[in-house]
Design a protein around this motif. Sequence first.
Motif, PDB file in Angstrom:
ATOM      1  N   VAL A   9       1.019  -1.183   0.076  1.00 40.63           N
ATOM      2  CA  VAL A   9       0.119  -0.143  -0.010  1.00 40.63           C
ATOM      3  C   VAL A   9       1.021   1.261  -0.031  1.00 40.63           C
ATOM      4  CG1 VAL A   9      -1.607   1.280   1.400  1.00 40.63           C
ATOM      5  CG2 VAL A   9      -1.831  -1.113   1.218  1.00 40.63           C
ATOM      6  N   ILE A  10       0.773   2.233  -0.967  1.00 41.71           N
ATOM      7  CA  ILE A  10       1.356   3.491  -0.914  1.00 41.71           C
ATOM      8  C   ILE A  10       0.274   4.092  -1.239  1.00 41.71           C
ATOM      9  CG2 ILE A  10       2.915   4.784  -2.413  1.00 41.71           C
ATOM     10  CD1 ILE A  10       4.176   2.025  -3.446  1.00 41.71           C
ATOM     11  N   VAL A  11       0.361   5.682  -0.423  1.00 42.03           N
ATOM     12  CA  VAL A  11      -0.498   6.631  -0.397  1.00 42.03           C
ATOM     13  C   VAL A  11       0.225   7.867  -0.944  1.00 42.03           C
ATOM     14  CG1 VAL A  11      -1.782   8.064   1.266  1.00 42.03           C
ATOM     15  CG2 VAL A  11      -1.970   5.999   1.486  1.00 42.03           C
ATOM     16  N   THR A  12      -0.349   8.516  -1.874  1.00 44.09           N
ATOM     17  CA  THR A  12       0.240   9.675  -2.403  1.00 44.09           C
ATOM     18  C   THR A  12      -0.681  10.919  -2.357  1.00 44.09           C
ATOM     19  OG1 THR A  12       1.440  10.759  -4.323  1.00 44.09           O
ATOM     20  CG2 THR A  12      -0.320   9.132  -4.660  1.00 44.09           C
ATOM     21  N   MET A  13      -0.447  12.100  -2.343  1.00 45.78           N
ATOM     22  CA  MET A  13      -1.039  13.229  -2.592  1.00 45.78           C
ATOM     23  C   MET A  13      -0.969  14.013  -4.018  1.00 45.78           C
ATOM     24  SD  MET A  13      -0.969  15.230   1.103  1.00 45.78           S
ATOM     25  CE  MET A  13      -2.112  16.631   0.565  1.00 45.78           C
ATOM     26  N   GLY A  14       0.000  13.131  -4.826  1.00 44.11           N
ATOM     27  CA  GLY A  14       0.293  13.673  -6.268  1.00 44.11           C
ATOM     28  C   GLY A  14       1.205  14.816  -6.156  1.00 44.11           C
ATOM     29  N   ASN A  15       1.818  15.104  -5.237  1.00 48.19           N
ATOM     30  CA  ASN A  15       2.807  16.227  -5.097  1.00 48.19           C
ATOM     31  C   ASN A  15       4.409  15.754  -5.358  1.00 48.19           C
ATOM     32  OD1 ASN A  15       2.859  15.033  -2.486  1.00 48.19           O
ATOM     33  ND2 ASN A  15       2.561  17.147  -1.592  1.00 48.19           N
ATOM     34  N   ARG A  16       4.440  14.459  -5.282  1.00 51.89           N
ATOM     35  CA  ARG A  16       5.962  14.059  -5.400  1.00 51.89           C
ATOM     36  C   ARG A  16       5.951  12.963  -6.542  1.00 51.89           C
ATOM     37  NH1 ARG A  16       5.550  12.443   0.893  1.00 51.89           N
ATOM     38  NH2 ARG A  16       6.377  14.538   2.022  1.00 51.89           N
ATOM     39  N   PRO A  17       5.722  13.522  -7.654  1.00 51.84           N
ATOM     40  CA  PRO A  17       5.772  12.447  -8.914  1.00 51.84           C
ATOM     41  C   PRO A  17       7.061  11.597  -9.242  1.00 51.84           C
ATOM     42  CG  PRO A  17       5.658  14.643  -9.637  1.00 51.84           C
ATOM     43  CD  PRO A  17       5.254  14.914  -8.226  1.00 51.84           C
ATOM     44  N   ALA A  18       8.290  12.493  -9.148  1.00 48.61           N
ATOM     45  CA  ALA A  18       9.486  11.730  -9.419  1.00 48.61           C
ATOM     46  C   ALA A  18       9.879  10.847  -8.195  1.00 48.61           C
ATOM     47  CB  ALA A  18      10.447  12.873  -9.427  1.00 48.61           C
ATOM     48  N   GLU A  19       9.471  11.136  -6.983  1.00 48.10           N
ATOM     49  CA  GLU A  19       9.951  10.422  -5.819  1.00 48.10           C
ATOM     50  C   GLU A  19       8.873   9.060  -6.050  1.00 48.10           C
ATOM     51  OE1 GLU A  19       9.350  13.252  -5.813  1.00 48.10           O
ATOM     52  OE2 GLU A  19      10.969  14.366  -4.234  1.00 48.10           O
ATOM     53  N   LEU A  20       7.718   9.258  -6.259  1.00 50.21           N
ATOM     54  CA  LEU A  20       6.766   8.192  -6.431  1.00 50.21           C
ATOM     55  C   LEU A  20       7.162   7.083  -7.693  1.00 50.21           C
ATOM     56  CD1 LEU A  20       3.840   6.697  -5.662  1.00 50.21           C
ATOM     57  CD2 LEU A  20       3.005   8.085  -7.199  1.00 50.21           C
ATOM     58  N   ASP A  21       7.601   7.830  -8.821  1.00 47.65           N
ATOM     59  CA  ASP A  21       8.010   6.822  -9.887  1.00 47.65           C
ATOM     60  C   ASP A  21       9.230   5.862  -9.241  1.00 47.65           C
ATOM     61  OD1 ASP A  21       6.229   7.797 -11.432  1.00 47.65           O
ATOM     62  OD2 ASP A  21       7.537   9.156 -12.638  1.00 47.65           O
ATOM     63  N   ALA A  22      10.221   6.508  -8.550  1.00 50.29           N
ATOM     64  CA  ALA A  22      11.432   5.702  -8.249  1.00 50.29           C
ATOM     65  C   ALA A  22      11.032   4.793  -7.240  1.00 50.29           C
ATOM     66  CB  ALA A  22      12.293   6.832  -7.430  1.00 50.29           C
ATOM     67  N   LEU A  23       9.864   5.258  -6.192  1.00 46.72           N
ATOM     68  CA  LEU A  23       9.654   4.086  -5.296  1.00 46.72           C
ATOM     69  C   LEU A  23       8.803   2.743  -5.863  1.00 46.72           C
ATOM     70  CD1 LEU A  23       8.836   2.961  -2.370  1.00 46.72           C
ATOM     71  CD2 LEU A  23       6.880   4.300  -2.458  1.00 46.72           C
ATOM     72  N   ILE A  24       7.936   3.005  -6.853  1.00 46.26           N
ATOM     73  CA  ILE A  24       7.221   1.975  -7.658  1.00 46.26           C
ATOM     74  C   ILE A  24       8.357   1.207  -8.357  1.00 46.26           C
ATOM     75  CG2 ILE A  24       5.562   1.541  -9.191  1.00 46.26           C
ATOM     76  CD1 ILE A  24       3.811   3.715  -8.331  1.00 46.26           C
ATOM     77  N   ALA A  25       9.129   1.999  -8.931  1.00 49.85           N
ATOM     78  CA  ALA A  25      10.324   1.271  -9.679  1.00 49.85           C
ATOM     79  C   ALA A  25      11.016   0.210  -8.781  1.00 49.85           C
ATOM     80  CB  ALA A  25      11.289   2.092 -10.245  1.00 49.85           C
ATOM     81  N   SER A  26      11.450   0.687  -7.267  1.00 45.98           N
ATOM     82  CA  SER A  26      12.062  -0.003  -6.552  1.00 45.98           C
ATOM     83  C   SER A  26      11.145  -1.161  -6.090  1.00 45.98           C
ATOM     84  CB  SER A  26      12.461   0.827  -5.271  1.00 45.98           C
ATOM     85  OG  SER A  26      11.480   1.160  -4.248  1.00 45.98           O
ATOM     86  N   VAL A  27      10.033  -0.979  -6.066  1.00 50.40           N
ATOM     87  CA  VAL A  27       8.935  -2.084  -5.578  1.00 50.40           C
ATOM     88  C   VAL A  27       8.979  -3.120  -6.726  1.00 50.40           C
ATOM     89  CG1 VAL A  27       6.481  -2.814  -5.316  1.00 50.40           C
ATOM     90  CG2 VAL A  27       7.437  -0.714  -4.107  1.00 50.40           C
TER      91      VAL A  27
END
Length: 291
Positions: A9-27
């Motif tokens: 489960v990952i929660v986002t407010m849509g304000n960190r797109p680059a960090e979210l991309d990197a996290l999902i890639a690491s998942v």
Amino acid sequence: MPLPRIGVVIVTMGNRPAELDALIASVNKQDSAAARVVLVGSATPLTDVPYDVTKIPLEDNPGCPGARNVGLRALIDSGEVDVVVELDDDGLLVADDVFRQVQQLYAHDPALGIVSFRIADEHGETQRRHVPRLRAGDPMRRGLVTSFLGGGHALSVPMLRQIGIWAGEFRFGHEESDLAWRALDAGWKILYEPGLVLRHPKTSPARHAVYYRYTARNRVWIARRRLPVPLVPVYLGVWLALTLARIRSLTGLKAWCAGFLEGVRTPCGPRRPMRWRTVWRMTRLGRPPVV
């Protein structure tokens, strides 16, 4: 014996797109793949997220625990996972065997309820506040603890079915303590495993405008909800003294006092105090529920 199935489960407010991309890639690079990944958008439509994950956009922001609950319900109801890993959207899994290690931990100990990851910045440094024990000098010391880190952790689905999910009404702050105390009172273990690392930028919780208010309110709420009556004034007295000694901002102190009064005056949810044997168990683990 088959290894437990991992959900994320990952929660986002849509304000960190680059960090979210990197996290999902690491998942996605984990050598033991997650059975299902759920991305919850707090007041964000998730239309720009290209990954093949389960997307649940929310029209409003219910707070971090409330949004996590949406993801937890989706995974628990699916029957597809046995353990849920929750990750901050600005975190990063630096190793590719994190999920496999989590699976092995849970397969080895059916009484394991929560696994707390180590939070470290890009230099490998772990802040003292990110070590879930009073003696926080050595962030590499592994062992059973009484709390866990919200930024990176794993939760047993059988445990969640028994004790319930996050206290969504907390919105921000001490929801981990509420869940941890319920888990301990039901007999589950909490393990701090520093070998499981979530890279996360060094931050201060006071960066959030509601930090002081919610911190004070939620401390009162958790005492009212979870502590035996004789310990409620002790717990609140200790934290009142610590707060007066630590806060250097008059604005912050006023917000804290307002939150404390709010916690006293407003409904805190169902009262289910822990048993005295849980108090003793927490004391033996190094952190009695008064500090």
